[in-house]
Design a protein around this motif. Sequence first.
Motif, short mmCIF file in Angstrom:
data_model
loop_
_atom_site.label_atom_id
_atom_site.label_comp_id
_atom_site.label_asym_id
_atom_site.label_seq_id
_atom_site.Cartn_x
_atom_site.Cartn_y
_atom_site.Cartn_z
N THR A 18 -3.73 -6.13 4.68
CA THR A 18 -3.84 -4.76 4.19
C THR A 18 -3.92 -4.78 2.67
OG1 THR A 18 -1.46 -4.38 4.13
CG2 THR A 18 -2.60 -3.73 6.14
N LEU A 19 -4.75 -3.93 2.14
CA LEU A 19 -4.94 -3.79 0.70
C LEU A 19 -4.59 -2.36 0.33
CD1 LEU A 19 -5.88 -4.95 -1.99
CD2 LEU A 19 -8.22 -4.33 -1.35
N ASP A 20 -3.50 -2.19 -0.37
CA ASP A 20 -3.00 -0.86 -0.72
C ASP A 20 -2.85 0.02 0.52
OD1 ASP A 20 -2.94 -1.61 -3.39
OD2 ASP A 20 -4.95 -0.84 -3.78
N GLY A 21 -2.42 -0.58 1.61
CA GLY A 21 -2.17 0.15 2.85
C GLY A 21 -3.37 0.33 3.76
N ALA A 22 -4.55 -0.07 3.30
CA ALA A 22 -5.77 0.07 4.11
C ALA A 22 -6.14 -1.28 4.73
CB ALA A 22 -6.92 0.56 3.25
N SER A 40 -13.58 -5.27 -2.16
CA SER A 40 -13.26 -4.21 -3.11
C SER A 40 -13.98 -4.47 -4.43
CB SER A 40 -11.75 -4.16 -3.34
OG SER A 40 -11.41 -3.16 -4.25
N GLU A 41 -14.05 -3.44 -5.26
CA GLU A 41 -14.76 -3.56 -6.53
C GLU A 41 -13.89 -4.06 -7.68
OE1 GLU A 41 -12.66 0.19 -6.46
OE2 GLU A 41 -14.01 -0.70 -5.02
N HIS A 42 -12.58 -4.17 -7.48
CA HIS A 42 -11.71 -4.69 -8.52
C HIS A 42 -10.45 -5.28 -7.89
CE1 HIS A 42 -9.83 -0.76 -7.89
NE2 HIS A 42 -8.75 -1.24 -8.48
N LEU A 43 -9.76 -6.11 -8.66
CA LEU A 43 -8.53 -6.72 -8.18
C LEU A 43 -7.34 -5.81 -8.39
CD1 LEU A 43 -6.96 -9.15 -7.04
CD2 LEU A 43 -6.70 -9.92 -9.40
N ARG A 68 1.36 -7.53 -6.00
CA ARG A 68 2.64 -7.56 -5.29
C ARG A 68 2.36 -7.64 -3.80
NH1 ARG A 68 7.42 -7.24 -7.25
NH2 ARG A 68 6.80 -6.14 -9.13
N LEU A 69 3.10 -8.51 -3.11
CA LEU A 69 2.98 -8.64 -1.66
C LEU A 69 3.99 -7.72 -0.98
CD1 LEU A 69 2.52 -12.51 -1.30
CD2 LEU A 69 0.77 -10.71 -1.55
N GLY A 70 3.78 -7.46 0.30
CA GLY A 70 4.64 -6.56 1.06
C GLY A 70 6.10 -6.96 1.09
N LEU A 82 -4.48 -16.49 1.09
CA LEU A 82 -4.37 -15.34 1.97
C LEU A 82 -3.73 -15.77 3.29
CD1 LEU A 82 -5.20 -12.33 2.39
CD2 LEU A 82 -7.25 -13.22 3.51
N GLU A 83 -2.85 -14.93 3.81
CA GLU A 83 -2.22 -15.16 5.12
C GLU A 83 -2.51 -13.97 6.01
OE1 GLU A 83 1.94 -15.93 4.62
OE2 GLU A 83 1.58 -17.45 3.07
N ALA A 84 -2.62 -14.23 7.30
CA ALA A 84 -2.85 -13.15 8.26
C ALA A 84 -1.71 -12.14 8.18
CB ALA A 84 -2.97 -13.70 9.67
N GLY A 85 -2.04 -10.86 8.17
CA GLY A 85 -1.04 -9.81 8.14
C GLY A 85 -0.44 -9.53 6.78
N GLN A 86 -0.88 -10.25 5.75
CA GLN A 86 -0.33 -10.08 4.41
C GLN A 86 -0.59 -8.65 3.92
OE1 GLN A 86 -1.98 -12.96 1.63
NE2 GLN A 86 0.09 -13.68 1.29
N GLN A 87 0.37 -8.11 3.22
CA GLN A 87 0.23 -6.79 2.60
C GLN A 87 0.09 -7.00 1.09
OE1 GLN A 87 3.87 -4.97 3.87
NE2 GLN A 87 2.97 -4.20 5.75
#
Length: 96
Positions: A18-22, A40-43, A68-70, A82-87
Amino acid sequence: MALLKRLAEGDRPALDFTLDGAPASGLLGDTVLTAVLTCSEHLRGSDFSAEPRAGFCLMGACQDCWVRLGDGRRVRACSTLLEAGQQVCREPGRSL
């Protein structure tokens, strides 16, 4: 629109995150930076002006790609796999 377009290695297994909840998706072996910029267009936003940033050195030596991670950890996106399910939270324009 995504900033980066993947041209090779598209046959690696997909990892949902998820990226910013999406919902978002990257590939196994991607860094968080690569995964975010291919969807996405920016980090993140600059800590000072909220202007979009995309990383700078891409090797973990600068301070431009902090996210920041979840679980609350603050990490460099360019050197974190990247990990599966990472927020992932970009928190644009705020100090991470």
